[in-house]
Design a protein around this motif. Sequence first.
Motif, short mmCIF file in Angstrom:
data_model
loop_
_atom_site.label_atom_id
_atom_site.label_comp_id
_atom_site.label_asym_id
_atom_site.label_seq_id
_atom_site.Cartn_x
_atom_site.Cartn_y
_atom_site.Cartn_z
N UNK A 236 35.71 -39.63 7.79
CA UNK A 236 36.94 -39.74 8.56
C UNK A 236 36.59 -39.86 10.04
N UNK A 237 37.36 -40.67 10.74
CA UNK A 237 37.13 -40.85 12.18
C UNK A 237 38.44 -40.61 12.92
N UNK A 238 38.32 -39.94 14.05
CA UNK A 238 39.49 -39.58 14.84
C UNK A 238 39.61 -40.50 16.05
N UNK A 239 40.77 -41.13 16.17
CA UNK A 239 41.03 -42.11 17.23
C UNK A 239 42.00 -41.52 18.24
N UNK A 240 41.61 -41.54 19.51
CA UNK A 240 42.47 -41.03 20.57
C UNK A 240 42.73 -42.15 21.58
N UNK A 241 43.93 -42.70 21.53
CA UNK A 241 44.34 -43.71 22.50
C UNK A 241 44.80 -42.98 23.76
N UNK A 242 44.22 -43.32 24.91
CA UNK A 242 44.63 -42.70 26.16
C UNK A 242 44.95 -43.79 27.18
N UNK A 243 46.07 -43.61 27.87
CA UNK A 243 46.58 -44.62 28.79
C UNK A 243 46.69 -44.02 30.19
N UNK A 244 46.08 -44.67 31.17
CA UNK A 244 46.00 -44.12 32.52
C UNK A 244 46.96 -44.79 33.50
N UNK A 245 47.33 -43.99 34.50
CA UNK A 245 47.98 -44.42 35.75
C UNK A 245 49.50 -44.62 35.66
N UNK A 246 50.10 -44.29 34.55
CA UNK A 246 51.55 -44.40 34.48
C UNK A 246 52.23 -43.31 35.28
N UNK A 247 53.57 -43.36 35.37
CA UNK A 247 54.40 -44.48 34.89
C UNK A 247 54.31 -45.66 35.85
N UNK A 248 54.15 -46.86 35.27
CA UNK A 248 54.03 -48.08 36.06
C UNK A 248 54.46 -49.26 35.18
N UNK A 249 54.42 -50.43 35.73
CA UNK A 249 54.72 -51.62 34.95
C UNK A 249 53.76 -51.69 33.76
N UNK A 250 54.29 -51.79 32.58
CA UNK A 250 53.47 -51.82 31.37
C UNK A 250 53.58 -50.55 30.55
N UNK B 161 42.63 -47.18 28.21
CA UNK B 161 43.29 -48.40 28.66
C UNK B 161 44.18 -48.03 29.83
N UNK B 162 44.65 -49.03 30.56
CA UNK B 162 45.58 -48.80 31.66
C UNK B 162 46.91 -49.48 31.34
N UNK B 163 47.99 -48.77 31.54
CA UNK B 163 49.32 -49.26 31.17
C UNK B 163 49.60 -50.66 31.73
N UNK B 164 49.22 -50.88 33.00
CA UNK B 164 49.58 -52.13 33.69
C UNK B 164 48.95 -53.37 33.08
N UNK B 165 47.95 -53.18 32.22
CA UNK B 165 47.30 -54.32 31.57
C UNK B 165 48.23 -55.03 30.60
N UNK B 166 49.27 -54.35 30.17
CA UNK B 166 50.07 -54.86 29.06
C UNK B 166 51.53 -55.10 29.46
#
Length: 303
Positions: free
Chosen positions: A88-102, A266-271
Amino acid sequence: MKYILNIFFILSISLINSCKNNKEVHLNNDTIINNEKITIETSTNSKSDTSASLSIIETNNNSVKDSASNFKTKNKDNLNLKNDSLNKYHIYISLDDGPQEGTRNCWKILKECNVPATFFMIGVHNEGKSKTSLVDSIHNDPLFVIGNHSNTHAYFNKYSKFYNDPSGSINDFILAEKNLNLNSKIARLPGRNTWSVDHIIKGELSALKTVKKLDSLGYSVFGWDTEWHFKNGNIPVQSADEMVRTVNYILKNGKTHSKNSVVILVHDRMFQKPEHAASFKKFIVSLKENNNYYFNTLNNYSK
């Protein structure tokens, strides 16, 4: 001859007793004290500073006694965890710098896919009705956790000034708690891939004083194992397929901070653009197709 053998026997017994009573053991460049290892090693760059720097792994002195007294229990728990987590593998999605566009796009995609994630937000970004409403929505959604990414992102990217002023940097994090109405004690340092989990500190020497203070305030500090890079401020560099291959590779080859766990930055603004949001969704959906991948938020980090 018999007299010499007797002396040798006495010396051997003394040496064995001395080793038994010695609490400190040196192995190469590592030091183990009361079953806690302290290592100093070199590392290079971070997401925002490409200069070479010294990396340090150290145990917070306040936790050494507790770690020693609970060592057998913790080892038993860790053994059970490894058995339960086989394949089993544990995945942690983390998003930096919000709240912003994206940020809103990321939140909607993750919610649609029913994937937990951790949003590391900046206090001064939480201004205006639209953003404060979005932050409240993420706060109130059990799928997600909001972490502390400082109030000003290191005095607006002035990293040397920020980390040379530990008291000021800590006050910046404390102010972010108020501005974001945070109820979790997880943080990510701006521009520094530095960790403090269970009082084990690993990262760049320049940020050591700040991360120690955060640790003493009860924070767990998370770096990242792999990053979805961007160019020109907000354009994703890798494709979704490339990111999936990277995650697969580093998990299977043990190239992560903790075995069988990967923290993805990842960074929110990328999307914010539709085509890039579609790429983010493809990445999430592709990871979900692997039945051995389990998603979680960083307040439930599996060590």
